[in-house]
Motif scaffolding. Sequence first.
Motif, PDB file in Angstrom:
ATOM      1  N   GLY A 129       0.797  -1.213   0.000  1.00 19.57           N
ATOM      2  CA  GLY A 129       0.000   0.000   0.000  1.00 19.57           C
ATOM      3  C   GLY A 129       0.830   1.263   0.000  1.00 19.57           C
ATOM      4  O   GLY A 129       0.293   2.360  -0.183  1.00 19.57           O
ATOM      5  N   GLY A 130       2.157   1.120   0.192  1.00 19.33           N
ATOM      6  CA  GLY A 130       3.049   2.266   0.162  1.00 19.33           C
ATOM      7  C   GLY A 130       3.385   2.673  -1.263  1.00 19.33           C
ATOM      8  O   GLY A 130       2.986   2.023  -2.236  1.00 19.33           O
ATOM      9  N   ARG A 131       4.159   3.743  -1.384  1.00 17.78           N
ATOM     10  CA  ARG A 131       4.395   4.346  -2.698  1.00 17.78           C
ATOM     11  C   ARG A 131       5.878   4.368  -3.032  1.00 17.78           C
ATOM     12  O   ARG A 131       6.721   4.700  -2.201  1.00 17.78           O
ATOM     13  CB  ARG A 131       3.833   5.775  -2.715  1.00 17.78           C
ATOM     14  CG  ARG A 131       3.921   6.479  -4.051  1.00 17.78           C
ATOM     15  CD  ARG A 131       3.094   7.762  -4.066  1.00 17.78           C
ATOM     16  NE  ARG A 131       1.669   7.485  -3.994  1.00 17.78           N
ATOM     17  CZ  ARG A 131       0.918   7.137  -5.034  1.00 17.78           C
ATOM     18  NH1 ARG A 131       1.468   6.998  -6.240  1.00 17.78           N
ATOM     19  NH2 ARG A 131      -0.371   6.928  -4.879  1.00 17.78           N
ATOM     20  N   VAL A 132       6.201   4.018  -4.286  1.00 17.28           N
ATOM     21  CA  VAL A 132       7.559   4.078  -4.827  1.00 17.28           C
ATOM     22  C   VAL A 132       7.555   5.087  -5.973  1.00 17.28           C
ATOM     23  O   VAL A 132       6.712   4.992  -6.880  1.00 17.28           O
ATOM     24  CB  VAL A 132       8.019   2.699  -5.343  1.00 17.28           C
ATOM     25  CG1 VAL A 132       9.367   2.818  -6.051  1.00 17.28           C
ATOM     26  CG2 VAL A 132       8.101   1.710  -4.191  1.00 17.28           C
ATOM     27  N   ASP A 179       6.626  -0.551 -13.686  1.00 22.16           N
ATOM     28  CA  ASP A 179       5.742  -1.659 -14.087  1.00 22.16           C
ATOM     29  C   ASP A 179       6.474  -2.997 -13.973  1.00 22.16           C
ATOM     30  O   ASP A 179       5.922  -3.982 -13.466  1.00 22.16           O
ATOM     31  CB  ASP A 179       5.268  -1.458 -15.527  1.00 22.16           C
ATOM     32  CG  ASP A 179       4.110  -0.485 -15.645  1.00 22.16           C
ATOM     33  OD1 ASP A 179       3.405  -0.256 -14.636  1.00 22.16           O
ATOM     34  OD2 ASP A 179       3.906   0.063 -16.749  1.00 22.16           O
ATOM     35  N   ALA A 180       7.706  -3.035 -14.448  1.00 22.22           N
ATOM     36  CA  ALA A 180       8.477  -4.275 -14.429  1.00 22.22           C
ATOM     37  C   ALA A 180       8.767  -4.739 -13.010  1.00 22.22           C
ATOM     38  O   ALA A 180       8.925  -5.946 -12.762  1.00 22.22           O
ATOM     39  CB  ALA A 180       9.783  -4.091 -15.185  1.00 22.22           C
ATOM     40  N   ALA A 181       8.811  -3.797 -12.058  1.00 19.27           N
ATOM     41  CA  ALA A 181       9.053  -4.143 -10.659  1.00 19.27           C
ATOM     42  C   ALA A 181       7.796  -4.633  -9.960  1.00 19.27           C
ATOM     43  O   ALA A 181       7.847  -5.014  -8.786  1.00 19.27           O
ATOM     44  CB  ALA A 181       9.627  -2.944  -9.916  1.00 19.27           C
ATOM     45  N   GLY A 182       6.665  -4.616 -10.660  1.00 19.26           N
ATOM     46  CA  GLY A 182       5.426  -5.135 -10.094  1.00 19.26           C
ATOM     47  C   GLY A 182       4.604  -4.119  -9.336  1.00 19.26           C
ATOM     48  O   GLY A 182       3.684  -4.502  -8.598  1.00 19.26           O
ATOM     49  N   LEU A 183       4.885  -2.839  -9.533  1.00 21.75           N
ATOM     50  CA  LEU A 183       4.097  -1.806  -8.853  1.00 21.75           C
ATOM     51  C   LEU A 183       2.746  -1.622  -9.544  1.00 21.75           C
ATOM     52  O   LEU A 183       2.606  -1.861 -10.745  1.00 21.75           O
ATOM     53  CB  LEU A 183       4.871  -0.494  -8.816  1.00 21.75           C
ATOM     54  CG  LEU A 183       6.107  -0.562  -7.919  1.00 21.75           C
ATOM     55  CD1 LEU A 183       7.138   0.468  -8.311  1.00 21.75           C
ATOM     56  CD2 LEU A 183       5.707  -0.391  -6.459  1.00 21.75           C
ATOM     57  N   TRP A 249      10.620  14.080 -15.810  1.00 22.58           N
ATOM     58  CA  TRP A 249       9.608  13.032 -15.792  1.00 22.58           C
ATOM     59  C   TRP A 249       9.557  12.442 -14.381  1.00 22.58           C
ATOM     60  O   TRP A 249      10.588  12.136 -13.799  1.00 22.58           O
ATOM     61  CB  TRP A 249       9.951  11.914 -16.770  1.00 22.58           C
ATOM     62  CG  TRP A 249       9.924  12.328 -18.207  1.00 22.58           C
ATOM     63  CD1 TRP A 249      10.991  12.459 -19.045  1.00 22.58           C
ATOM     64  CD2 TRP A 249       8.763  12.642 -18.981  1.00 22.58           C
ATOM     65  NE1 TRP A 249      10.569  12.858 -20.289  1.00 22.58           N
ATOM     66  CE2 TRP A 249       9.204  12.969 -20.282  1.00 22.58           C
ATOM     67  CE3 TRP A 249       7.394  12.685 -18.689  1.00 22.58           C
ATOM     68  CZ2 TRP A 249       8.322  13.346 -21.303  1.00 22.58           C
ATOM     69  CZ3 TRP A 249       6.523  13.046 -19.699  1.00 22.58           C
ATOM     70  CH2 TRP A 249       6.971  13.355 -20.983  1.00 22.58           C
ATOM     71  N   ALA A 250       8.362  12.293 -13.846  1.00 25.05           N
ATOM     72  CA  ALA A 250       8.186  11.657 -12.532  1.00 25.05           C
ATOM     73  C   ALA A 250       7.183  10.528 -12.684  1.00 25.05           C
ATOM     74  O   ALA A 250       6.144  10.684 -13.328  1.00 25.05           O
ATOM     75  CB  ALA A 250       7.688  12.662 -11.499  1.00 25.05           C
ATOM     76  N   ALA A 251       7.517   9.380 -12.119  1.00 28.12           N
ATOM     77  CA  ALA A 251       6.614   8.231 -12.139  1.00 28.12           C
ATOM     78  C   ALA A 251       6.454   7.711 -10.721  1.00 28.12           C
ATOM     79  O   ALA A 251       7.406   7.721  -9.932  1.00 28.12           O
ATOM     80  CB  ALA A 251       7.138   7.128 -13.049  1.00 28.12           C
ATOM     81  N   SER A 252       5.261   7.225 -10.418  1.00 27.26           N
ATOM     82  CA  SER A 252       4.966   6.769  -9.062  1.00 27.26           C
ATOM     83  C   SER A 252       3.991   5.602  -9.130  1.00 27.26           C
ATOM     84  O   SER A 252       3.097   5.576  -9.984  1.00 27.26           O
ATOM     85  CB  SER A 252       4.349   7.918  -8.240  1.00 27.26           C
ATOM     86  OG  SER A 252       4.162   7.555  -6.902  1.00 27.26           O
TER      87      SER A 252
END
Length: 255
Positions: A129-132, A179-183, A249-252
């Motif tokens: 439930g946390g954010r990367v 995405d590849a890390a499964g987030l 660019w920022a991705a979360s």
Amino acid sequence: MAMFEVAADAYVRFMGTFSGPLARLFADVGLAGVEPDAPVLDVGCGPGMLTAELVRRRGAPLVAAVDPVASFVAATAAAHPGADVRAASAETLPFADAAFGATLAQLVVNFMSDPAAGIGEMRRVTRPGGRVSACVWDHGGGRGPLSPLWRAAASLDPDLTGESSLPGAHGGDLVALLDAAGLREVRETELSVTVPFARFADWWEPYTLGVGPAGGYVAGLDAAARDRLAAALRAELGDGPFTVTGVAWAASGVV
């Protein structure tokens, strides 16, 4: 990371005018929906530009930070004595699984030796439930704060690639890594920072300090080539005052 084995104040003079304001925007992204009492981690903290913003919002006891450069670790620890600041790489984070409510990497994915492993480690130490989150200047689109330097350099040396080929430098790069890390629920956005400079010399001088790929490139030029580059940049930017805008660019995503 040898290109960043410099004194902390050199990095601050080189990039701090941009990374400080960027940290405020990036923290909004990286802390969205994260519980206010959850500990957070700054990965690749440098001399602590993002760390300072996280401490301001969370308080030092809830903030941890890591960087492989000893001078950066020392400077960040000295500035925030209540924070947990350690020497470590993104690819081998010295924390337990699910230790943080959020992990953030500002302007560092493009310099990770293994970005996929680094993002994977960030996911590992973030609780369900946390954010990367990660952000990188838009070098690929020519909109980063270093882009004027690389454009002018390429006009004099057409074979020069600058930083446009580094991971995260194009739109969609960070999304693919997360995405590849499964987030889950991965989203990308643009963050824009505009910085004024009173004189050309105020903008140019930090490039002579040897920080990062751009500083290393300038430092490697002979005096005549350096003067030609400075002249080309002065012709583009003027003597001042002027402003320079950097877009990142920022991705979360959510664990």
